[in-house]
Scaffold this motif. Sequence first.
Motif, PDB file in Angstrom:
ATOM      1  N   ASP A   1       0.828  -1.210   0.000  1.00 26.49           N
ATOM      2  CA  ASP A   1       0.000   0.000   0.000  1.00 26.49           C
ATOM      3  C   ASP A   1       0.861   1.259   0.000  1.00 26.49           C
ATOM      4  O   ASP A   1       0.558   2.235  -0.706  1.00 26.49           O
ATOM      5  CB  ASP A   1      -0.925  -0.001   1.225  1.00 26.49           C
TER       6      ASP A   1
ATOM      7  N   SER B   1       0.690   3.198  -3.694  1.00 23.22           N
ATOM      8  CA  SER B   1      -0.204   4.353  -3.625  1.00 23.22           C
ATOM      9  C   SER B   1       0.252   5.461  -4.582  1.00 23.22           C
ATOM     10  O   SER B   1      -0.515   6.362  -4.906  1.00 23.22           O
ATOM     11  CB  SER B   1      -0.264   4.887  -2.192  1.00 23.22           C
TER      12      SER B   1
ATOM     13  N   PRO C   1      -5.445  -0.408  -6.283  1.00 22.01           N
ATOM     14  CA  PRO C   1      -6.628  -0.013  -5.519  1.00 22.01           C
ATOM     15  C   PRO C   1      -6.286   0.909  -4.356  1.00 22.01           C
ATOM     16  O   PRO C   1      -5.113   1.107  -4.017  1.00 22.01           O
ATOM     17  CB  PRO C   1      -7.185  -1.351  -5.018  1.00 22.01           C
ATOM     18  N   VAL C   2      -7.295   1.440  -3.760  1.00 23.88           N
ATOM     19  CA  VAL C   2      -7.112   2.314  -2.597  1.00 23.88           C
ATOM     20  C   VAL C   2      -6.476   1.522  -1.468  1.00 23.88           C
ATOM     21  O   VAL C   2      -6.866   0.373  -1.213  1.00 23.88           O
ATOM     22  CB  VAL C   2      -8.478   2.891  -2.146  1.00 23.88           C
TER      23      VAL C   2
ATOM     24  N   SER D   1      -7.648  -1.920   0.709  1.00 22.38           N
ATOM     25  CA  SER D   1      -8.545  -2.844   0.012  1.00 22.38           C
ATOM     26  C   SER D   1      -8.219  -4.278   0.390  1.00 22.38           C
ATOM     27  O   SER D   1      -7.149  -4.574   0.935  1.00 22.38           O
ATOM     28  CB  SER D   1      -8.410  -2.655  -1.507  1.00 22.38           C
ATOM     29  N   SER D   2      -9.121  -5.176   0.072  1.00 21.95           N
ATOM     30  CA  SER D   2      -8.941  -6.581   0.451  1.00 21.95           C
ATOM     31  C   SER D   2      -7.717  -7.174  -0.240  1.00 21.95           C
ATOM     32  O   SER D   2      -7.289  -6.710  -1.305  1.00 21.95           O
ATOM     33  CB  SER D   2     -10.178  -7.387   0.078  1.00 21.95           C
TER      34      SER D   2
ATOM     35  N   PHE E   1      -8.532  -8.441  -3.814  1.00 18.50           N
ATOM     36  CA  PHE E   1      -8.619  -7.401  -4.843  1.00 18.50           C
ATOM     37  C   PHE E   1      -7.236  -6.829  -5.158  1.00 18.50           C
ATOM     38  O   PHE E   1      -6.904  -6.539  -6.309  1.00 18.50           O
ATOM     39  CB  PHE E   1      -9.564  -6.296  -4.375  1.00 18.50           C
ATOM     40  N   THR E   2      -6.410  -6.663  -4.117  1.00 19.39           N
ATOM     41  CA  THR E   2      -5.041  -6.176  -4.324  1.00 19.39           C
ATOM     42  C   THR E   2      -4.248  -7.134  -5.212  1.00 19.39           C
ATOM     43  O   THR E   2      -3.552  -6.714  -6.144  1.00 19.39           O
ATOM     44  CB  THR E   2      -4.329  -6.006  -2.982  1.00 19.39           C
TER      45      THR E   2
ATOM     46  N   CYS F   1      -5.405  -6.795  -8.831  1.00 13.17           N
ATOM     47  CA  CYS F   1      -4.908  -5.583  -9.496  1.00 13.17           C
ATOM     48  C   CYS F   1      -3.420  -5.689  -9.822  1.00 13.17           C
ATOM     49  O   CYS F   1      -2.972  -5.207 -10.862  1.00 13.17           O
ATOM     50  CB  CYS F   1      -5.175  -4.361  -8.611  1.00 13.17           C
TER      51      CYS F   1
END
Length: 570
Positions: free
Chosen positions: A111, A115, A121-122, A125-126, A129-130, A133
């Motif tokens: 993250d 970022s 993702p933001v 996020s889970s 999902f990370t 991506c």
Amino acid sequence: MARRRPKAATQRALTILKPLRDASERAALESILRGHGNAMQSGGNSALRDAFDAIEGLHYLSWFVIDGVESASNPGAFEPPVLVLEANFDGAEKAFLRRLAGNAATKALLDEIYSRCSGYPVPGSSAEFTAHCLALGNSRPEVFYVARPGQSAAQLKEEARLAAAIEAAVGSLGEPYGRRLEHLRRIWDRLGSAQRRLIPNAPMKPFWVRHSLREQPLKAVFALVALLAVGGLITLALIGLDALGAPLWECLVPPRRVADAALCAALVLAALAGAGLVIWALFHVIEAPKDIRLSARVRIWGRKFRAIFRATIRTLPAALALVGVVAFLSWQGALLLHWASYVVLGLLAIALLAGLLLVLVAMRELVDGVDGMAWDPAKLTRLSAREDRGVQNHFISVTPVKPGRLRQAVLRIVLFLVNLLARVLYDRRGLAGIPSIHFARWQLLDGGQRLLFVTNYDGGWGGYLGDFVATAAFGMNAIWGSSGGFPRTFYLFFDGVKDEQRFKCYARNSQQETLFWYQRYPELSLAAIRRNAEMREELARLSEHLAPGAAPAAESELDAFLRRFAVPGR
């Protein structure tokens, strides 16, 4: 009941490219990665090190930043820099990314880093999902080389611990006297029960490790003979079924000449065998003692007859296969020659095309630009400061590919062939005879505009590049000869890296700084890894001779094992 050995691991390469949101983010991102990398290498961030150690199957992982390419829509402007994550690991890509994103410490690092990148993702996020991506930015390498295929990260660490335990057991012997088998028995007894159970249960090796095609070049010939033998036996079976009146498709009914050829071959073999038997019998009759009794003579000839009968039974399948091959060739020989002519013509066409490509490349080589011998002292100092911190080193190179469809085609063909040879023609000595490479990859970026090379290797940078010059000049020229500014090659394969100082200068100038580098086993060189595996295999094999009633081990094998530890057998 013998315990079933686990399957060999499958190593994979991951290269995730994510562009930065803006070029102004580069300095801050590099500072963050450099700080985490320095802290982990020096032991100042043991928590992060433990987090990466907890990711199952991970061998190496690194982050670095490369420049963006010129924008196609806006000439003169450049795309944002690209953050590259490269990793070598065991198992499936999706499972590895889920493990990477599922660990709290590594997720926080992801993250913090991504970022500043597009397509992420933001933060918060889970993990699923990370991982998804990140996988969207994955790009597969054209060439991926593994020094020890099939050996997982867990196995390498396990064998290092086993080797240390074996060496400790040997050290506790003091100054041993007696037979070598007793030395082995005392070493085995000094190991723990858990270690004794682990030693015989190493994972199975991939077939190309057990049977190296480069070390056994006749395997292709043996495979061809085996295929002919199978075809011959099938032909004999069809002849027999047709003779018995079994219903067969018309295409499977051998012509009369095939049966005649098989009969002829069988008669010739029988005549040769009979003649050999008669000659052998005459020699024995002439050399036999004259005063031997008839009963003893009958017993001797009875034993010899039984020996001849057993030998005949053993050679009968080979004789049948040979008869069948003759029949098969008399039936389908013309078809085989027909297809063989196509194969030969195809090979000739490929050779002519390759020759034409080489001539065209040689014509372009005469006008290709070559970089000068311009060392960048500041860059050299910065790169050298991050090298030689341990047994292993990391090298990243990004080079521009010369423009034109010819160079693109030649480079892609060369990379395809190198990848094929690296995977199929396994060589225990290493990639192109270089024994220090753990993992290596070549990868085309930006649609083929740039070539990325990443490797994890043992020893110093100068010696590593020197190995390229000494043992792998042909391959390195073929790959990097299509890179802009590379030392001038001659017909693609010659010269080039032989201009050693210019080549090393070119490699340094193309080298990218490794901002963050994780190593699962930083203390292990490839020589140590190989020694640990061989020690385990040898002890597993020799331990079978320690069971009650087992046949004694050969003294030469015991001596070879004990010599690893300089244990005398007196």
